[in-house]
Design a protein around this motif. Sequence first.
Motif, PDB file in Angstrom:
ATOM      1  N   GLY A  96      -8.414  -5.544   1.992  1.00 27.98           N
ATOM      2  CA  GLY A  96      -8.609  -4.239   1.038  1.00 27.98           C
ATOM      3  C   GLY A  96      -7.777  -2.884   0.251  1.00 27.98           C
ATOM      4  O   GLY A  96      -7.576  -2.231  -0.385  1.00 27.98           O
ATOM      5  N   HIS A  97      -6.914  -2.425   1.834  1.00 33.89           N
ATOM      6  CA  HIS A  97      -6.018  -1.573   1.093  1.00 33.89           C
ATOM      7  C   HIS A  97      -4.838  -2.136  -0.027  1.00 33.89           C
ATOM      8  O   HIS A  97      -5.224  -1.463  -0.503  1.00 33.89           O
ATOM      9  CB  HIS A  97      -5.732  -0.958   2.134  1.00 33.89           C
ATOM     10  CG  HIS A  97      -6.626  -0.239   3.195  1.00 33.89           C
ATOM     11  ND1 HIS A  97      -6.509  -0.300   4.746  1.00 33.89           N
ATOM     12  CD2 HIS A  97      -7.306   0.542   2.871  1.00 33.89           C
ATOM     13  CE1 HIS A  97      -7.521   0.409   5.350  1.00 33.89           C
ATOM     14  NE2 HIS A  97      -7.581   1.103   4.699  1.00 33.89           N
ATOM     15  N   TYR A 137     -15.737  -6.122  -2.552  1.00 33.85           N
ATOM     16  CA  TYR A 137     -15.075  -4.853  -2.511  1.00 33.85           C
ATOM     17  C   TYR A 137     -14.466  -4.294  -3.783  1.00 33.85           C
ATOM     18  O   TYR A 137     -13.845  -3.516  -3.834  1.00 33.85           O
ATOM     19  CB  TYR A 137     -13.934  -4.292  -2.388  1.00 33.85           C
ATOM     20  CG  TYR A 137     -13.119  -3.293  -1.153  1.00 33.85           C
ATOM     21  CD1 TYR A 137     -14.667  -2.193  -0.654  1.00 33.85           C
ATOM     22  CD2 TYR A 137     -12.349  -2.887  -1.032  1.00 33.85           C
ATOM     23  CE1 TYR A 137     -14.259  -0.609  -0.738  1.00 33.85           C
ATOM     24  CE2 TYR A 137     -11.839  -1.827  -0.251  1.00 33.85           C
ATOM     25  CZ  TYR A 137     -12.716  -0.905  -0.017  1.00 33.85           C
ATOM     26  OH  TYR A 137     -12.472   0.213   0.547  1.00 33.85           O
ATOM     27  N   THR A 153       0.791  -0.940   0.155  1.00 29.68           N
ATOM     28  CA  THR A 153       0.102  -0.156   0.610  1.00 29.68           C
ATOM     29  C   THR A 153       0.730   1.457   0.044  1.00 29.68           C
ATOM     30  O   THR A 153       0.555   2.533  -0.438  1.00 29.68           O
ATOM     31  CB  THR A 153      -0.678  -0.203   1.354  1.00 29.68           C
ATOM     32  OG1 THR A 153      -1.798  -1.438   0.974  1.00 29.68           O
ATOM     33  CG2 THR A 153      -2.262   0.711   0.936  1.00 29.68           C
ATOM     34  N   THR A 203      -6.199  -2.565  -3.326  1.00 28.29           N
ATOM     35  CA  THR A 203      -6.539  -1.786  -3.879  1.00 28.29           C
ATOM     36  C   THR A 203      -5.246  -0.599  -4.931  1.00 28.29           C
ATOM     37  O   THR A 203      -5.221  -0.676  -5.951  1.00 28.29           O
ATOM     38  CB  THR A 203      -6.884  -0.008  -3.079  1.00 28.29           C
ATOM     39  OG1 THR A 203      -8.269  -0.393  -2.434  1.00 28.29           O
ATOM     40  CG2 THR A 203      -7.180   0.556  -4.330  1.00 28.29           C
ATOM     41  N   GLY A 257      -5.622  -4.417 -10.277  1.00 28.47           N
ATOM     42  CA  GLY A 257      -4.991  -2.962  -9.452  1.00 28.47           C
ATOM     43  C   GLY A 257      -5.163  -1.679  -9.586  1.00 28.47           C
ATOM     44  O   GLY A 257      -4.768  -1.608 -10.768  1.00 28.47           O
ATOM     45  N   ASN A 258      -4.238  -1.363  -9.078  1.00 28.25           N
ATOM     46  CA  ASN A 258      -3.300   0.430 -10.144  1.00 28.25           C
ATOM     47  C   ASN A 258      -2.326   0.218 -10.828  1.00 28.25           C
ATOM     48  O   ASN A 258      -1.446  -0.088 -10.057  1.00 28.25           O
ATOM     49  CB  ASN A 258      -3.151   0.927  -8.676  1.00 28.25           C
ATOM     50  CG  ASN A 258      -2.585   2.800  -9.115  1.00 28.25           C
ATOM     51  OD1 ASN A 258      -2.441   2.871 -10.106  1.00 28.25           O
ATOM     52  ND2 ASN A 258      -2.824   3.505  -8.527  1.00 28.25           N
ATOM     53  N   ALA A 273     -13.902  -0.616  -4.933  1.00 32.62           N
ATOM     54  CA  ALA A 273     -12.374   0.168  -4.529  1.00 32.62           C
ATOM     55  C   ALA A 273     -11.503  -0.777  -5.621  1.00 32.62           C
ATOM     56  O   ALA A 273     -10.346  -0.352  -5.840  1.00 32.62           O
ATOM     57  CB  ALA A 273     -11.880   0.691  -3.486  1.00 32.62           C
ATOM     58  N   VAL A 274     -11.465  -2.012  -5.504  1.00 32.07           N
ATOM     59  CA  VAL A 274     -10.458  -2.861  -5.655  1.00 32.07           C
ATOM     60  C   VAL A 274     -10.931  -3.709  -7.598  1.00 32.07           C
ATOM     61  O   VAL A 274     -12.161  -3.934  -7.315  1.00 32.07           O
ATOM     62  CB  VAL A 274     -10.184  -3.953  -4.921  1.00 32.07           C
ATOM     63  CG1 VAL A 274      -9.918  -4.693  -5.353  1.00 32.07           C
ATOM     64  CG2 VAL A 274      -9.704  -4.123  -3.095  1.00 32.07           C
TER      65      VAL A 274
END
Length: 349
Positions: free
Chosen positions: A177-178, A227, A129, A181, A235-236, A230-231
């Motif tokens: 979750g974080h 989730y 994260t 994300t 991912g990013n 946000a997910v």
Amino acid sequence: MAVGKDILTTLSALVDRDITLMHICGTHEAAIARAGLRSVLPEGLRIVMGPGCPVCITPQGEIDAALDLVERGCTVATYGDLLRVPGSTGSLESSGGDVRVVQGVHKAVEIAKREPDREVVFISVGFETTAPTVAATILSRPPENFSILSCHRLVPPAMAWLLARGEAALEGFILPGHVCTVMGYEEYERFGVPQVVAGFEPEDILLGLLMAVRQVREGICRVENAYPRAVSREGNVKAKRLMYEVFEPFDVEWRGFPVIPASGLRLKQEFEGYDAQKKHDVAIRHVDKHSACICDKVLRGVARPSDCRLFGKACTPRTPVGPCMVSHEGACKIWHLYESRRASSPPLR
């Protein structure tokens, strides 16, 4: 919480035997304890905590390395959670050196720019994260008097270790979750157990538990996403690219665990000028455990905080013996804040 009641009703009908699931996120533990979810879950459903607190899994050798940097006259910038984690000779808070609490790596860089005659070291902890933000900072080429002590960890290798060990008899995971994300969840698909990405509201967690229990009951092993706001699976992508442009995985020790292959992040060779270990010739050594603290067992999901004979007695948030009583994501501090206020501690479900 009408939705939550409906989920609980369905869960109660599905759980007709003991099922053990693990979450790997300190924020999940805080949400579960704050909402009192364990007290309303079906009797057979056990939710155990894993190594989901980055401060808690930072081994004592890395705290000692940070203290060594203080002794060498460096200005050490750190998150507040690390201040009171005990090392071999005290904590950063009690070191008497120039230790400053910052909100993130960018604030540490600001100190280095303002005070060019001081060596500023940022204690860079966190899972996937926080690592991309640190990577982006390194790519921006901060001043030469800035460096980091990289204490970053990767979640999937720890999960692989837990599954191989079989210590907690886990049947599935609630994924962080974080972390997901940023990283997505495709890299978790290699594990042959039920897994669900969950958010942090009580209904999010209950939905994640329901989806995981259904997989267990139906004999299905896959990653599901509870989730989606946000997910995503991938991912990013930009954040992941930045992270692996600057960092590379390596074998590293976790508190409560042995050395786990490819579970840490260190700076690549082209960025070694920002590596505090090499710049200041600081070693990170293994330190044997000597206290009665059972943080190691709590982090592996085989004990609950209240099982420790020090919990709430010799070990409190004011006088922490182990790191799990220090961080706001630490299971012991969370249980001390929420569970100790209840008339009786619920079973570890």
